[in-house]
Design a protein around this motif. Sequence first.
Motif, PDB file in Angstrom:
ATOM      1  N   GLU A 144      38.119  51.508 -15.348  1.00 21.54           N
ATOM      2  CA  GLU A 144      37.380  50.489 -16.106  1.00 21.54           C
ATOM      3  C   GLU A 144      38.302  49.304 -16.401  1.00 21.54           C
ATOM      4  O   GLU A 144      37.875  48.153 -16.420  1.00 21.54           O
ATOM      5  CB  GLU A 144      36.880  51.101 -17.422  1.00 21.54           C
ATOM      6  N   GLY A 145      39.588  49.602 -16.539  1.00 19.01           N
ATOM      7  CA  GLY A 145      40.552  48.516 -16.762  1.00 19.01           C
ATOM      8  C   GLY A 145      40.562  47.575 -15.576  1.00 19.01           C
ATOM      9  O   GLY A 145      40.573  46.357 -15.715  1.00 19.01           O
ATOM     10  N   LEU A 146      40.498  48.145 -14.365  1.00 21.41           N
ATOM     11  CA  LEU A 146      40.473  47.305 -13.150  1.00 21.41           C
ATOM     12  C   LEU A 146      39.164  46.524 -13.097  1.00 21.41           C
ATOM     13  O   LEU A 146      39.112  45.370 -12.707  1.00 21.41           O
ATOM     14  CB  LEU A 146      40.614  48.190 -11.902  1.00 21.41           C
ATOM     15  N   LEU A 147      38.081  47.174 -13.541  1.00 24.07           N
ATOM     16  CA  LEU A 147      36.780  46.498 -13.519  1.00 24.07           C
ATOM     17  C   LEU A 147      36.790  45.307 -14.473  1.00 24.07           C
ATOM     18  O   LEU A 147      36.268  44.237 -14.176  1.00 24.07           O
ATOM     19  CB  LEU A 147      35.698  47.498 -13.946  1.00 24.07           C
ATOM     20  N   LEU A 148      37.474  45.486 -15.621  1.00 22.94           N
ATOM     21  CA  LEU A 148      37.456  44.431 -16.649  1.00 22.94           C
ATOM     22  C   LEU A 148      38.467  43.333 -16.368  1.00 22.94           C
ATOM     23  O   LEU A 148      38.441  42.282 -16.988  1.00 22.94           O
ATOM     24  CB  LEU A 148      37.737  45.033 -18.028  1.00 22.94           C
ATOM     25  N   ALA A 149      39.377  43.593 -15.442  1.00 23.59           N
ATOM     26  CA  ALA A 149      40.370  42.540 -15.148  1.00 23.59           C
ATOM     27  C   ALA A 149      39.670  41.437 -14.359  1.00 23.59           C
ATOM     28  O   ALA A 149      38.872  41.712 -13.476  1.00 23.59           O
ATOM     29  CB  ALA A 149      41.511  43.137 -14.316  1.00 23.59           C
TER      30      ALA A 149
END
Lengths: 201, 54, 224, 254
Positions: free
Chosen positions: C84-89
Amino acid sequence: MTRVFGAAPGLVRASLTVERGDLLLVRGPNGAGKSTLLRVIGTALAPTYGSGAVLGFDLALERDEIRRRTELLGHRTRLYEDLTAAENLRFACAMHGVALSAVPAALARVGLADVAKERVSGFSQGMRQRVALARALLRRPELLLLDEPYAGLDAEAKEIVDAAIAEALADGRTVVLATHDLQRGGTAARTIVMDQGRIVG
Amino acid sequence: MVSVVPSLWGYAIAGYVMTAGAIGLYVVALHARARRARDRAAAIAGRRRTSTPP
Amino acid sequence: MTLVGQSVAIAAKDLRIEVRGRYALGSVLPFAGTLLVAFGLSLGPGRTLLAETAPGLLWLAVLFASVLSSRRAYEHEGEDGALEGLLLAPIDKAAVFIGKGIAIAVQLLALELAIVLLVSGLFDLSLAVAPLTLVAALFLGTIGLAAVGSLFGVLAEAPRAREAVLPLLVLPLATPVLIAGVRATALATAGRAGEAGSWLGLLLAFDLVFVSVGTLVFGFLLEE
Amino acid sequence: MVSSLERVAGRITAPRGERILGWATLVAMAASAVMSLVVSPPDAQQGNAARLLYIHVPSAWLAYLSFAVVFVASIAYLATRRTRWDRLAAASAEVGVLFTALAIALGSLWGKPVWGTWWTWDPRITTTTILLLIYVGYLAVRRLSDSPARRARWAAVVGVVGFLDVPVSYLSVTWWRGLHQGTTIRLLGESTIAPIMQVALMTGVFAFTLLFLYLVTVRLRLGRLEDRAVAEALSPRLGQSAEALLEQEASARG
């Protein structure tokens, strides 16, 4: 803005406007949809029906613009176990286009300067929350979304969270804080209460 | 000697029966699933109309 | 940060985690070794048959290693919701596809070095005849497998994903890599490397298709 | 252009349209059966086994046609996010699996008298088998996620990538197969088939195509009913008809 996922509607009817520079407090029991609301605002979760705008950017069409200016701190820390605290933050810098020099200061602010080189796998839940908080402080997001930030933190760590909120508000940035912790959020400009996916208060 | 043309009807029949059977079964299954889905939607709608006060 | 910069950052992160966790060395290589020995036991001990099938056995081991490495590449994202961190970046989601693809490819190439040595030892595969063609076949095949693995590895992280979904997706799609890889390797080790050109061309075509399409559509897989 | 296409599709899928299509399919299939089993003569070498041609070729044609429909519908869904494209992809995939399996079974059944074995790695049948495996992967991905939007997106990606993989697979299998044995004995036999046989084959292809349209139409109706049943369970909380809400999602995104 309505968000339904799976069979159980996580968030049924939530129309909400937050003024810039305000602290919005979101109260409500577990499973009331607080997390869902924050994840939808933070573009982590796409609304099934309805639409919205965050910081003036359309929720469905301009997500990257929102993500550039927003930081979502959820109960899942999103850290890499095998990497050290510093490496986790350095990777976050690369992803958000932040100078690496910001890492030491962020770690110092959460009191983890001395364990910067140690792997997160050896950290307690409290320390992991602090690393996640440090990552949120790496840049100065216009919108800070905090979902139960105090959960599992000791008194000292809770102070750090309060300081971060105070600093953001001082800068005129916006904060949305979802928490059970009744002693927190005193300075909230507005409070809403949620229950079973609806905004009731 | 007249070359005897092998009849091999067996293979042809097997192929046609298999094809007709497979397609037939699928059509029946489709209609059955359609009826079940329609009934389920109607049942839920029915229950909802009676339960919510007018 | 450019797409290249982001991809390299993701690849570097993946490889650092991989080195720390030693997953490739620790479990994928032993798996490949066991597989090769099992092949030998099932097809052996006649040396001629084994020598003849060696290219096929090599690529089967590489194929399964690629599936394991691809799943692993996304598994370590799932521990604390890092995906999700990659999605939010605010990055181009293709950078995740390319970055992970590079990481998977690097791991695979390292594994292939060991697998090739094992196969040449166990099944008398003569590597020295046309090493350049052999390396070309392995390199091009690895890019293709890494592209497919990086594209669909994210599905293995789905809540209801069962173990078999990744191999079920990757193996049929990777048929051209298996066939072209084995043929090119067989020709290279049999001294007829000159004829391997068409197979290497096929591998290159496969890579171009999957890398370009993967870059275009990967965002749809990651999107919440 | 798209909206007129959708209007036509709308008319076909109306219940009455479906029944007409159903009867037309039945008539065409009967005609094809008569042509294939009675009118056209047995083959000189293969005897009556050659009659399998009239169902094997149309099945293989539908296998590739349906996957092409999945490909187009998948791209359309990714572009517009309208649920009807996802439903079309799902319908075409399900019908496609049936005909792909049939084409393979008929191919090997026909191979037995001609080649003496059930399986000879004939390039076309082998590629069709790879196509079947890709389909099975596609249907497996459709069961992966609980949220309809996510399932549709993932399936669309596999629909696109899977379709692009087929030509490369066909090429690799043909080259691979070509190495061991001169020109493979073509199932159709080297001689061009008699005109009457060609007419029988054309009837078969036409009838099977109608059948494909009919099956997809019924499966689309089933898809809509199933979506409505799910949405109906949710709609009481939303107070609006679920169908309107599902379409609102598309316009909000559009």
